[in-house]
Write an enzyme that holds these catalytic residues in place. Structure first.
Site, PDB file in Angstrom:
ATOM      1  N   GLN A  44       0.815  -1.206   0.000  1.00 14.22           N
ATOM      2  CA  GLN A  44       0.000   0.000   0.000  1.00 14.22           C
ATOM      3  C   GLN A  44       0.856   1.267   0.000  1.00 14.22           C
ATOM      4  OE1 GLN A  44      -3.491  -0.267  -0.455  1.00 14.22           O
ATOM      5  NE2 GLN A  44      -2.475  -2.189  -0.950  1.00 14.22           N
ATOM      6  N   HIS A 100       1.601   2.959  -3.346  1.00 16.76           N
ATOM      7  CA  HIS A 100       0.560   3.660  -4.095  1.00 16.76           C
ATOM      8  C   HIS A 100       0.853   5.149  -4.228  1.00 16.76           C
ATOM      9  CE1 HIS A 100      -2.727   1.099  -5.279  1.00 16.76           C
ATOM     10  NE2 HIS A 100      -2.753   0.498  -4.114  1.00 16.76           N
ATOM     11  N   GLU A 156      -8.913   1.537   5.839  1.00 12.86           N
ATOM     12  CA  GLU A 156      -9.416   1.030   4.561  1.00 12.86           C
ATOM     13  C   GLU A 156      -9.208  -0.486   4.491  1.00 12.86           C
ATOM     14  OE1 GLU A 156      -8.612   1.908  -0.205  1.00 12.86           O
ATOM     15  OE2 GLU A 156      -7.071   2.391   1.288  1.00 12.86           O
ATOM     16  N   HIS A 157      -7.982  -0.933   4.687  1.00 10.66           N
ATOM     17  CA  HIS A 157      -7.647  -2.358   4.679  1.00 10.66           C
ATOM     18  C   HIS A 157      -7.110  -2.761   6.049  1.00 10.66           C
ATOM     19  CE1 HIS A 157      -6.757  -0.821   0.534  1.00 10.66           C
ATOM     20  NE2 HIS A 157      -7.530  -1.843   0.196  1.00 10.66           N
ATOM     21  N   ASP A 197      -7.419  -6.877  -3.751  1.00  8.24           N
ATOM     22  CA  ASP A 197      -7.286  -5.823  -4.756  1.00  8.24           C
ATOM     23  C   ASP A 197      -7.626  -6.320  -6.156  1.00  8.24           C
ATOM     24  OD1 ASP A 197      -6.710  -3.495  -3.481  1.00  8.24           O
ATOM     25  OD2 ASP A 197      -4.574  -3.482  -3.932  1.00  8.24           O
TER      26      ASP A 197
END
Length: 430
Positions: A254, A257, A322-323, A356
């Protein structure tokens, strides 16, 4: 990666509202596209994307889509098709139906579900192109029954070659028939208000940069939007049984990103925290997007020490990530305690990229703590609901006086009289 006590870490991130200058730029673009249509759309595409187009070249042609298929490798095509099957199967389980309930007195109450007519999907360019996001936006809308789905994407997601062929193929495989080479705030405005070339939509979905986010906020109300997406986030809750190399790799998945992405380990184990910090450094050295990931880890990453897993879950619920990955000896036993998380990954083989790309649940998930009150993109996002009321004479005669009482209590005499006139006529009162 910093190692600190959880109570020393700032649990709240500022919501991104943009600078006054950014907001002014967006307001100018949105208003220009609303009033000038294609002319403004083409002007801002040339100004911001450095691509000169005319109205006739905005729409992607079938020949371009066919040419894109020739540029993608067979392994990608196989993978994207299998992922689409999984995503569709998952979202089909979310589908609800209209219902009606007939009461003994003849009253009929119910709810009618209908799909939105036209949905716009924004696919960003920028630091990377994300064909997987095309599937995650389009397939739930298709499952809901949306008849018109239009995709917009910046004209140079693939660099000088134009639109990234993998985006075009993903869209075609998802069933999108209408695609346009336009991005940024101008694309959002075109979808919201329409131009001579692009018909307006009912809802806009898909992530983008700060200008896209601010434009979505600006047009909300004229159209619906999915959310204002923030930087990506991952939290890993782990104990001594976790493999430090797995944890580090998942955090970096992540962090790569965006420089503002957040990657956080929460653990009661100092030993694991130290091992993960060392492993993050080791893996960063060979990561192609090292500069981005390092900035993310340095500014928004940390290993947070807690006294117990229960304390760790308290921190998770405050962060509402989020995750969330749970890499503990018995992750299923902790599931019932987790209240706020967009997507929950249990066990060492449920790495975040599984969700994902391939498993089936949607990867467009609430960020910035909004998992406290919102959900991943799902079929309901593309359905509208109408309440159905067929009130019988018997029901009105039985309940009309109560309705009149409530209306007059609110000072709405017209409401009261609309009921009263019926009661008086049925009761024979002149």
């Amino acid at each position: 990666m910093r190692i600190m006590r959880a109570e020393q870490f700032g649990l709240k991130r500022e919501v991104e509202y943009g600078s006054p200058e950014q907001n002014e730029v967006v307001r100018t673009i949105v208003e220009a596209v609303r009033t000038e249509g294609d002319a403004a759309l083409l002007k801002y595409t040339e100004q911001h994307d450095r691509v000169k187009l005319d109205a006739a070249s905005l729409r992607v042609t079938q020949q371009e889509i066919e040419a894109a298929y020739a540029k993608v490798d067979a392994a990608f095509l196989t993978a994207i098709r299998e992922a689409a099957v999984n995503i569709r199967a998952f979202h089909e389980k979310q589908m609800r139906v209209s219902w009606m309930d007939l009461q003994p007195d003849g009253t009929l109450l119910g709810q009618i579900l209908r799909p939105l007519k036209r949905v716009g999907v924004y696919v960003p360019g920028g630091k990377a192109a994300y064909p997987s996001s095309v599937l995650m936006n389009v397939i739930p809308a298709q499952v809901a029954g949306v008849p018109e789905i239009v995709m917009v994407t910046p004209p140079a997601t693939g660099g000088k070659e134009g639109i990234d062929p993998y985006i075009l193929v993903a869209a075609a495989e998802s069933g999108v028939k209408e695609m346009y080479r336009v991005g940024g705030a101008q694309a959002i405005a075109a979808l919201a208000f329409g131009t001579a070339t692009i018909a307006p939509v009912d809802k806009i979905c898909g992530p983008g940069n700060i200008y896209v986010a601010l434009a979505k906020r600006a047009v909300f109300g004229a159209v619906d939007i999915d959310s204002i997406a923030g930087p990506s986030e991952i939290v890993v809750l782990a104990d001594d049984t976790a493999d430090a190399s797995y944890v580090a790799a998942d955090l970096l998945s992540q962090a790569e990103h965006d420089e503002m992405s957040s990657a956080i380990l929460i653990t009661p184990s100092t030993k694991l925290a130290e091992a993960v910090a060392a492993e993050v450094e080791r893996q960063l050295a060979t990561l192609p997007r090292e500069a981005i990931a390092r900035s993310s880890v340095d500014n928004y990453g940390a290993a947070l020490l807690v006294d117990s897993l229960k304390d760790g879950i308290d921190v998770v619920n405050q962060l509402a990530p989020e995750h969330l990955e749970v890499l503990t000896a018995d992750p299923m036993s902790l599931l019932g305690l987790i209240q706020n998380a967009g997507a929950i990954f249990l066990g060492p083989y449920s790495s975040e990229p599984v969700g994902d790309y391939f498993a089936g649940p949607n990867h467009i998930i609430p960020t910035n703590g909004t998992a406290r009150f919102s959900s991943p993109v799902n079929v309901d996002d593309f359905l509208k609901k109408s309440s159905l009321i067929y009130y019988s004479k018997e029901a009105l005669m039985a309940n009309g006086d109560k309705i009149i009482t409530l209306a007059r209590h609110e000072g709405l005499e017209g409401h009261a009289r609309a009921i009263e006139i019926r009661l008086e006529k049925e009761r024979g009162i002149q």
